[in-house]
Design a protein around this motif. Structure first.
Motif, PDB file in Angstrom:
ATOM      1  N   GLU A 182       0.827  -1.200   0.000  1.00  0.00           N
ATOM      2  CA  GLU A 182       0.000   0.000   0.000  1.00  0.00           C
ATOM      3  C   GLU A 182       0.871   1.265   0.000  1.00  0.00           C
ATOM      4  N   THR A 183       0.348   2.321  -0.619  1.00  0.00           N
ATOM      5  CA  THR A 183       0.978   3.641  -0.553  1.00  0.00           C
ATOM      6  C   THR A 183       0.194   4.462   0.455  1.00  0.00           C
ATOM      7  N   ALA A 184       0.909   5.158   1.331  1.00  0.00           N
ATOM      8  CA  ALA A 184       0.237   5.863   2.414  1.00  0.00           C
ATOM      9  C   ALA A 184       0.901   7.210   2.671  1.00  0.00           C
ATOM     10  N   VAL A 185       0.217   8.029   3.453  1.00  0.00           N
ATOM     11  CA  VAL A 185       0.784   9.292   3.911  1.00  0.00           C
ATOM     12  C   VAL A 185       0.828   9.251   5.434  1.00  0.00           C
ATOM     13  N   VAL A 186       1.923   9.687   6.004  1.00  0.00           N
ATOM     14  CA  VAL A 186       2.061   9.706   7.462  1.00  0.00           C
ATOM     15  C   VAL A 186       1.133  10.767   8.035  1.00  0.00           C
ATOM     16  N   VAL A 187       0.367  10.403   9.063  1.00  0.00           N
ATOM     17  CA  VAL A 187      -0.535  11.365   9.694  1.00  0.00           C
ATOM     18  C   VAL A 187      -0.170  11.643  11.152  1.00  0.00           C
ATOM     19  N   THR A 213      -2.924  -3.401  -4.459  1.00  0.00           N
ATOM     20  CA  THR A 213      -2.750  -3.488  -5.915  1.00  0.00           C
ATOM     21  C   THR A 213      -2.710  -2.109  -6.567  1.00  0.00           C
ATOM     22  N   SER A 214      -2.442  -1.068  -5.730  1.00  0.00           N
ATOM     23  CA  SER A 214      -2.274   0.323  -6.200  1.00  0.00           C
ATOM     24  C   SER A 214      -3.561   0.970  -6.682  1.00  0.00           C
ATOM     25  N   ASP A 215      -4.712   0.399  -6.328  1.00  0.00           N
ATOM     26  CA  ASP A 215      -5.991   1.045  -6.647  1.00  0.00           C
ATOM     27  C   ASP A 215      -6.252   2.157  -5.646  1.00  0.00           C
ATOM     28  N   ALA A 216      -6.744   3.293  -6.136  1.00  0.00           N
ATOM     29  CA  ALA A 216      -7.011   4.437  -5.257  1.00  0.00           C
ATOM     30  C   ALA A 216      -8.144   4.124  -4.283  1.00  0.00           C
ATOM     31  N   LEU A 217      -7.991   4.610  -3.055  1.00  0.00           N
ATOM     32  CA  LEU A 217      -9.018   4.436  -2.025  1.00  0.00           C
ATOM     33  C   LEU A 217      -9.859   5.695  -1.919  1.00  0.00           C
ATOM     34  N   VAL A 218     -11.164   5.528  -1.772  1.00  0.00           N
ATOM     35  CA  VAL A 218     -12.061   6.668  -1.579  1.00  0.00           C
ATOM     36  C   VAL A 218     -11.940   7.170  -0.151  1.00  0.00           C
ATOM     37  N   VAL A 239       3.234  10.093  -6.396  1.00  0.00           N
ATOM     38  CA  VAL A 239       1.953   9.840  -5.710  1.00  0.00           C
ATOM     39  C   VAL A 239       0.848  10.545  -6.482  1.00  0.00           C
ATOM     40  N   LEU A 240       0.014   9.774  -7.149  1.00  0.00           N
ATOM     41  CA  LEU A 240      -1.046  10.333  -7.986  1.00  0.00           C
ATOM     42  C   LEU A 240      -2.365  10.471  -7.248  1.00  0.00           C
ATOM     43  N   VAL A 241      -2.500   9.766  -6.136  1.00  0.00           N
ATOM     44  CA  VAL A 241      -3.746   9.783  -5.364  1.00  0.00           C
ATOM     45  C   VAL A 241      -3.597  10.770  -4.201  1.00  0.00           C
ATOM     46  N   ARG A 242      -4.488  11.714  -4.128  1.00  0.00           N
ATOM     47  CA  ARG A 242      -4.483  12.665  -3.020  1.00  0.00           C
ATOM     48  C   ARG A 242      -5.876  12.721  -2.398  1.00  0.00           C
ATOM     49  N   LEU A 243      -5.931  12.835  -1.084  1.00  0.00           N
ATOM     50  CA  LEU A 243      -7.196  12.980  -0.374  1.00  0.00           C
ATOM     51  C   LEU A 243      -7.144  14.263   0.443  1.00  0.00           C
ATOM     52  N   PRO A 244      -8.290  14.925   0.660  1.00  0.00           N
ATOM     53  CA  PRO A 244      -8.291  16.145   1.473  1.00  0.00           C
ATOM     54  C   PRO A 244      -7.677  15.884   2.850  1.00  0.00           C
ATOM     55  N   ALA A 245      -6.874  16.821   3.314  1.00  0.00           N
ATOM     56  CA  ALA A 245      -6.209  16.641   4.606  1.00  0.00           C
ATOM     57  C   ALA A 245      -7.215  16.412   5.721  1.00  0.00           C
TER      58      ALA A 245
END
Length: 372
Positions: free
Chosen positions: A306-311, A329-334, A357-363
């Motif tokens: 998985e690709t993640a952002v540290v929170v 499998t690198s699918d974007a998460l909602v 990193v192509l997937v971004r979610l609101p902070a």
């Protein structure tokens, strides 16, 4: 009594406990309302096993649900906008020192409520807001200065002076900083002269606005000096400790900020550079310890794929709490999925460059708040 085991993100340093912490046998170790400030103490508690009474936790959640809370992302934004107004009206604001002191108190409050969100905002700056760079840079440098000073054990009065100095250190070039951030070409001679002269020009502007705190003024005037004599504008060799700390926070936050002419430097690289340049002094060491290896806002790859952002920073510098942006499998998460990277299957295997990193979610969504 039904006991639930606590994990890292359920206990926040500097915030009163909403419930008591118990051992595996139900013995009370820390009462509700007590405040944990030492990361080492928290790490020891979690390692030995920290638990909470299920009913007590449910009661705390009911209290939280009944208490309206403001979105901290909006509060940080509001702080920056108010600072911009105060700095630009210094010559006409009769209570300028008081206004800056009030903003400094608000910043300290926000940082102590949730420093991880503040750090996230530093690393995940909007690259399209160059015009506001001068103000946001001052807020970010103030936050980093605060965190460093707290780790060094400075008293509250000294921290207050430091934060006020950080918020005002670039008062003489706030708008110029925004233009330079958007400028890909080298500085012109006139721009270079303004940059070189801004520390003393800032001191004069602060004096004219009613600031008479000698330590505040000295920190602003010396925040680009270096003990080696290589700094400016006076090439001093005796530099106050607040000014030296402010210099490191200033340089660090500048290096991890993207400009039109260069990308942002990863936070761990920028901290390491300062540590080497400072020959391992206590100030640079405090910065490194505060930000850790993977600070909030850093993109990482997990053992799980998985690709993640540290929170949130973890008790262990190499094992923060993250929010997954993609699945195995690198699918974007909602919706982001939280992972504790201290668990082997979710251990961090490397940092992912921002451009990859192509997937971004609101902070706000990453932290459980409604988007602004």
């Amino acid at each position: 009594m039904q006991l639930l085991q606590l994990v890292q993100d359920q206990v926040r340093l500097g915030i009163p406990l909403p419930w008591g912490i118990r051992d595996a046998h139900g013995k009370l170790l820390l009462a509700r309302g007590q405040v944990l400030t030492d990361p080492g103490q928290l790490a020891t508690l979690l390692t030995r096993g920290a638990f909470v009474d299920e009913e007590e936790m449910k009661a705390a959640r009911r209290r939280e649900a009944d208490t309206p809370s403001e979105n901290p992302f909006g509060l940080w934004e509001h702080l920056s906008l108010r600072l911009a107004h105060v700095l630009r009206s210094s010559s006409s604001e009769p209570r300028f020192p008081d206004r800056i002191a009030e903003l400094a108190r608000q910043l300290v409050t926000l940082a102590r409520q949730d420093a991880d969100i503040g750090i996230y905002l530093i690393l995940r700056q909007d690259p399209n807001r160059h015009a506001l760079y001068g103000v946001t840079h001052s807020v970010h440098a103030a936050l980093v200065s605060l965190l460093m000073a707290q780790r060094l054990g400075w008293d509250e009065a000294r921290i207050s002076t430091l934060v006020r100095a950080a918020l005002t250190m670039n008062i003489a070039m706030i708008d110029l900083q925004g233009r330079l951030a958007a400028q890909a070409l080298p500085l012109t001679e006139s721009q270079r002269a303004l940059v070189q002269g801004h520390p003393m020009a800032g001191v004069e502007m602060l004096r004219a606005a009613g600031v008479d705190d000698a330590e505040w003024l000295r920190a602003v005037g010396e925040h680009h000096e270096q003990p080696s004599g290589a700094g400016y504008p006076l090439a001093l060799q005796e530099v106050s400790e607040p000014a030296r700390l402010l210099h490191q926070a200033d340089v660090f936050t500048a290096r991890i900020s993207a400009r039109a002419g260069r990308p942002a430097l990863p936070a761990n690289h920028a901290a390491r550079e300062l540590f080497i340049e400072g020959q391992g002094d206590a100030l640079a060491a405090a910065l490194i310890k505060e930000f850790g290896i993977y600070p909030p806002g850093c993109f990482v790859k997990l053992q799980s794929g998985e690709t993640a952002v540290v929170v949130r920073r973890g008790a262990n510098a190499s094992a923060p709490l993250v929010a997954c942006l993609t699945n195995r499998t690198s699918d974007a998460l909602v919706d982001p999925v939280r992972r504790d990277t201290s668990q082997r299957e979710f251990a961090i295997v490397g940092i992912v460059p921002d451009k990859d990193v192509l997937v971004r979610l609101p902070a706000e969504k990453l932290y459980g708040f409604k988007p602004l």
